[in-house]
Write a protein that holds these residues in place. Structure first.
Motif, short mmCIF file in Angstrom:
data_model
loop_
_atom_site.label_atom_id
_atom_site.label_comp_id
_atom_site.label_asym_id
_atom_site.label_seq_id
_atom_site.Cartn_x
_atom_site.Cartn_y
_atom_site.Cartn_z
N UNK A 90 -115.72 -34.55 -34.54
CA UNK A 90 -116.22 -32.97 -34.64
C UNK A 90 -117.35 -32.85 -35.94
N UNK A 91 -117.24 -33.56 -36.85
CA UNK A 91 -118.35 -33.44 -37.94
C UNK A 91 -119.79 -33.79 -37.54
N UNK A 92 -119.80 -34.50 -36.61
CA UNK A 92 -121.07 -35.02 -36.04
C UNK A 92 -121.68 -33.85 -35.25
N UNK A 93 -120.83 -33.07 -34.82
CA UNK A 93 -121.04 -31.97 -33.67
C UNK A 93 -120.83 -30.60 -34.47
N UNK A 94 -120.84 -30.47 -35.71
CA UNK A 94 -120.58 -29.14 -36.42
C UNK A 94 -121.82 -28.05 -36.08
N UNK A 95 -122.80 -28.58 -36.41
CA UNK A 95 -123.97 -27.80 -36.31
C UNK A 95 -124.27 -27.21 -34.80
N UNK A 96 -124.18 -28.17 -33.98
CA UNK A 96 -124.18 -27.59 -32.29
C UNK A 96 -123.06 -26.77 -32.06
N UNK A 97 -121.79 -27.07 -32.59
CA UNK A 97 -120.70 -26.20 -32.19
C UNK A 97 -120.86 -24.91 -32.86
N UNK A 98 -121.19 -24.48 -34.02
CA UNK A 98 -121.38 -23.40 -34.56
C UNK A 98 -122.62 -22.56 -33.64
N UNK A 99 -123.53 -23.40 -33.54
CA UNK A 99 -124.76 -22.48 -32.63
C UNK A 99 -124.37 -22.13 -31.53
#
Length: 218
Positions: free
Chosen positions: A25-34
């Motif tokens: 999840x930390x690696x995909x945080x930016x993508x998840x938020x967007x």
């Protein structure tokens, strides 16, 4: 030596998936938020797809490992025992992965998550029941938080019974239940251990899912 190998099964396949899952999840945080902010999908859909989609790869390697090592190490040559041992290892992999997902989702920072995972695995290693069999009373409760402890106990339970015998010295037979590493663990109430690991499996994933709800608020 076989008992040491079983402990290695519980430790390695309890820690390796955890470290892999911590980064999820930390690696995909930016993508998840967007993508969550644009309403592309529900959080539950992302969570299920991300966690279930990784399972084939997560389970393939420990399956191959157990199939090869089990028969090379002289463990109980019984198909039922082998299948149970494999299922226990895979069960531990799922629980370990769940804890890694929870740590990563809560902290959402790779460095912090890795540090916490390292401390956690070290505690679980010490409390696992093999290296230290006489744990001081004031910290003995730590072993009940360790899924590696339950995995190790289950592996012992399907491999041996307390009334089995082994050659403890030349010409002498000793009861397996009296062997220190086995005696400290006990081979009873294995279904209780299975149930506790099930609670960990579900609980850690629920914690990870609830922690992800906070991501969109940041």
């Amino acid at each position: 030596m076989q008992i040491a190998l079983l402990f290695f099964f519980s430790v390695f396949w309890g820690f390796y998936p955890l470290y892999n899952a911590v980064f999820t999840f930390p690696q995909e945080r930016t993508m998840l938020i967007k993508e969550r902010s644009s309403g592309m999908y529900r959080l539950s859909s992302y969570f299920l797809a991300r966690t279930i989609g990784d399972l084939p790869l997560e389970l393939a390697l420990p399956t191959a490992f157990v199939i090869i090592i089990y028969w090379m190490s002289g463990l109980k040559a019984d198909p039922v025992t082998f299948i149970l041992s494999l299922l226990i290892v895979l069960y531990s992999v799922l629980v370990s992965q769940s804890l890694g997902l929870a740590i990563g989702a809560i902290l959402m920072d790779i460095k912090q998550a890795t540090t916490l995972a390292s401390v956690t695995t070290l505690v679980f290693l010490i409390a696992g029941g093999y290296y230290i069999q006489q744990i001081p009373p004031f910290i003995v409760w730590l072993k009940y938080l360790s899924y590696s402890y339950y995995c190790y106990k289950l592996l012992l339970g399907v491999q041996y019974s307390e009334d089995d015998y082994y050659e403890c010295s030349k010409g002498d037979l000793c009861r397996v239940g009296d062997f220190p590493a086995v005696k400290s663990m006990g081979l009873n109430n294995l279904w209780v251990d299975v149930s506790i690991m099930a609670l960990m499996l579900v609980g850690y994933r629920l914690i990870a899912y609830m922690a992800l709800h906070r991501v969109r608020l940041r």
